[in-house]
Scaffold this motif. Structure first.
Motif, short mmCIF file in Angstrom:
data_model
loop_
_atom_site.label_atom_id
_atom_site.label_comp_id
_atom_site.label_asym_id
_atom_site.label_seq_id
_atom_site.Cartn_x
_atom_site.Cartn_y
_atom_site.Cartn_z
N ASP A 191 43.90 32.89 42.49
CA ASP A 191 42.77 31.95 42.47
C ASP A 191 42.10 32.03 41.11
OD1 ASP A 191 40.50 30.44 42.85
OD2 ASP A 191 39.67 31.69 44.45
N LEU A 192 42.09 30.94 40.36
CA LEU A 192 41.49 30.91 39.03
C LEU A 192 39.97 30.86 39.07
CD1 LEU A 192 43.89 28.54 37.06
CD2 LEU A 192 43.37 30.92 36.49
N GLN A 193 39.40 30.67 40.23
CA GLN A 193 37.94 30.67 40.39
C GLN A 193 37.25 29.67 39.46
OE1 GLN A 193 37.87 35.20 39.88
NE2 GLN A 193 36.28 34.85 41.42
N GLY A 194 37.90 28.53 39.24
CA GLY A 194 37.31 27.48 38.43
C GLY A 194 37.51 27.64 36.93
N GLN A 196 39.17 27.58 33.21
CA GLN A 196 40.05 26.67 32.47
C GLN A 196 40.45 27.33 31.15
OE1 GLN A 196 41.10 23.46 33.25
NE2 GLN A 196 40.13 23.52 35.27
N GLY A 197 41.73 27.56 30.96
CA GLY A 197 42.21 28.11 29.70
C GLY A 197 41.88 29.56 29.46
N ASP A 198 41.33 30.21 30.46
CA ASP A 198 40.90 31.60 30.31
C ASP A 198 40.75 32.21 31.70
OD1 ASP A 198 40.05 33.95 29.17
OD2 ASP A 198 38.10 33.20 28.53
N TYR A 199 40.86 33.52 31.80
CA TYR A 199 40.59 34.25 33.03
C TYR A 199 40.48 35.72 32.68
CZ TYR A 199 40.53 35.61 37.90
OH TYR A 199 40.14 36.11 39.12
N PRO A 200 39.57 36.47 33.31
CA PRO A 200 39.44 37.89 32.96
C PRO A 200 40.76 38.64 33.03
CG PRO A 200 37.64 37.20 34.38
CD PRO A 200 38.60 36.05 34.33
N GLY A 201 41.03 39.40 31.98
CA GLY A 201 42.25 40.20 31.93
C GLY A 201 41.98 41.68 32.03
N VAL A 202 40.69 42.02 32.12
CA VAL A 202 40.27 43.41 32.21
C VAL A 202 39.16 43.49 33.25
CG1 VAL A 202 39.40 45.42 30.94
CG2 VAL A 202 40.82 43.73 29.77
N SER A 204 36.25 45.91 35.64
CA SER A 204 35.48 47.14 35.81
C SER A 204 36.00 47.85 37.06
CB SER A 204 34.00 46.84 35.97
OG SER A 204 33.76 46.15 37.19
N LYS A 205 35.66 49.10 37.20
CA LYS A 205 36.06 49.86 38.39
C LYS A 205 35.46 49.24 39.64
CE LYS A 205 35.98 54.56 40.32
NZ LYS A 205 35.53 55.96 40.09
N ASP A 206 34.23 48.76 39.54
CA ASP A 206 33.53 48.19 40.70
C ASP A 206 34.20 46.92 41.22
OD1 ASP A 206 31.69 50.23 40.60
OD2 ASP A 206 30.15 49.05 39.56
N ASP A 207 34.78 46.13 40.32
CA ASP A 207 35.37 44.84 40.70
C ASP A 207 36.88 44.92 40.94
OD1 ASP A 207 32.91 43.59 40.48
OD2 ASP A 207 33.22 43.06 38.37
N LEU A 208 37.45 46.10 40.79
CA LEU A 208 38.90 46.22 40.82
C LEU A 208 39.51 45.81 42.16
CD1 LEU A 208 41.45 46.98 39.32
CD2 LEU A 208 41.12 49.36 40.06
N GLY A 209 38.81 46.07 43.26
CA GLY A 209 39.35 45.72 44.57
C GLY A 209 39.68 44.24 44.66
N PHE A 210 38.76 43.39 44.18
CA PHE A 210 39.01 41.95 44.21
C PHE A 210 40.14 41.56 43.26
CE2 PHE A 210 38.40 37.93 41.98
CZ PHE A 210 38.56 37.04 43.03
N TYR A 211 40.05 42.03 42.01
CA TYR A 211 41.02 41.59 41.01
C TYR A 211 42.43 42.09 41.30
CZ TYR A 211 37.46 39.52 38.02
OH TYR A 211 36.46 38.71 37.52
N GLN A 212 42.55 43.26 41.89
CA GLN A 212 43.88 43.76 42.21
C GLN A 212 44.57 42.87 43.24
OE1 GLN A 212 43.94 47.91 43.20
NE2 GLN A 212 46.15 47.99 43.49
N LYS A 213 43.78 42.32 44.18
CA LYS A 213 44.34 41.39 45.17
C LYS A 213 44.62 40.03 44.55
CE LYS A 213 42.15 43.53 49.20
NZ LYS A 213 41.16 43.34 50.31
N ASN A 214 43.73 39.58 43.66
CA ASN A 214 43.86 38.25 43.07
C ASN A 214 44.89 38.20 41.95
OD1 ASN A 214 42.88 35.51 43.19
ND2 ASN A 214 41.89 35.85 41.21
N CYS A 215 45.19 39.34 41.36
CA CYS A 215 46.13 39.41 40.24
C CYS A 215 47.19 40.47 40.54
CB CYS A 215 45.40 39.76 38.94
SG CYS A 215 44.09 38.61 38.50
N PRO A 216 48.22 40.12 41.31
CA PRO A 216 49.22 41.11 41.71
C PRO A 216 50.05 41.62 40.53
CG PRO A 216 49.89 38.89 42.36
CD PRO A 216 48.48 38.79 41.87
N ASN A 217 50.74 42.71 40.76
CA ASN A 217 51.57 43.35 39.74
C ASN A 217 52.66 42.40 39.24
OD1 ASN A 217 53.16 45.02 38.18
ND2 ASN A 217 53.25 46.67 39.69
N PRO A 218 52.65 42.04 37.95
CA PRO A 218 53.68 41.15 37.41
C PRO A 218 55.10 41.69 37.57
CG PRO A 218 51.85 41.28 35.89
CD PRO A 218 51.62 42.35 36.93
N ASN A 219 55.24 43.01 37.69
CA ASN A 219 56.58 43.56 37.80
C ASN A 219 57.23 43.29 39.15
OD1 ASN A 219 58.52 44.79 36.10
ND2 ASN A 219 58.41 46.64 37.35
#
Length: 226
Positions: A191-194, A196-202, A204-219
């Motif tokens: 989910d790009l969350q709106g 355009q042309g950018d999305y967080p690539g790093v 914080s520890k606090d937000d990792l739970g969400f981002y790990q689900k939204n950005c799965p392992n490319p491997n």
């Protein structure tokens, strides 16, 4: 595993190249840029020149041409960039990096169309960036390609389609990719969350739970051996 993770895992049973198809996967090696890597103590990893020296050292040791890795890696690489410190310290890498020479071709690892693109030229950002949209069965997701050359987005149009294995872009130089040694940042996004042309690539520890689900392992897609 969620639906997207299962799809990525089952997309192809063979390893998938992301850079110039003439570079064999046997010329890829793993690189560790985590804050736990004691070898980095000899380098100022926040400097593109010093970072490149470490990349070159790793490539030389392994007799390789491409160094890859970095998913969910805790890094000190971002400590000198204000953009990673303004909303809590962000230092956990959400994509997979492929370190190689500037000008190296970037291939589309699966078919898709251009969703958006932008030159994110503020310090510490991606520089020229392309986001592709993919539809596999009933699942829609996105892939982000950062630290590209300016030529990669020159004349590009929203909706342009790329076949799997087609040349999408080339890697940029440090002056263009905003102060990083040449490499590709590749990220899968549900989910790009709106954005355009950018999305967080790093994250914080606090937000990792969400981002790990939204950005799965490319491997899950690439299936490169570690």
């Amino acid at each position: 595993m969620n639906t997207l993770e299962v799809l990525l895992k089952e997309y192809d049973t063979s390893p998938i190249p992301i850079l110039d198809s003439e570079i064999p996967l046997s010329d890829y090696c793993l690189i560790d840029l985590s804050s736990k890597n004691k070898s980095l103590e000899r380098f100022d990893i926040t400097s593109p020149d010093s970072c490149q020296k470490y990349v070159d050292e790793v490539l030389s040791i392994h007799n390789a041409y491409v160094a890859f890795g970095g998913y969910l890696e805790h890094r000190s690489l971002y400590t000198k960039s204000e953009r990673f410190l303004t909303t809590g310290e962000r230092n956990i890498h959400l994509g997979m990096d492929f370190w190689c020479k500037a000008g190296t071709k970037v291939m589309a690892p699966l078919a898709g169309k251009v969703f958006s693109f932008k030159n994110n030229d503020d310090m510490g950002n991606y520089g020229p960036t392309i986001i592709l949209e993919h539809q596999v069965g009933e699942v829609t997701f996105y892939t982000l390609y950062g630290h590209l050359s300016l030529e990669s987005i020159d004349g590009l149009e929203i909706g342009t389609r790329f076949k799997r294995g087609e040349v999408l872009a080339t890697l940029g130089t440090p002056d263009i990719n905003v102060n990083y040694a040449p490499h590709l940042h590749f990220q899968i996004i549900s989910d790009l969350q709106g954005c355009q042309g950018d999305y967080p690539g790093v994250s914080s520890k606090d937000d990792l739970g969400f981002y790990q689900k939204n950005c799965p392992n490319p491997n899950l897609l690439f299936k490169l051996s570690f």
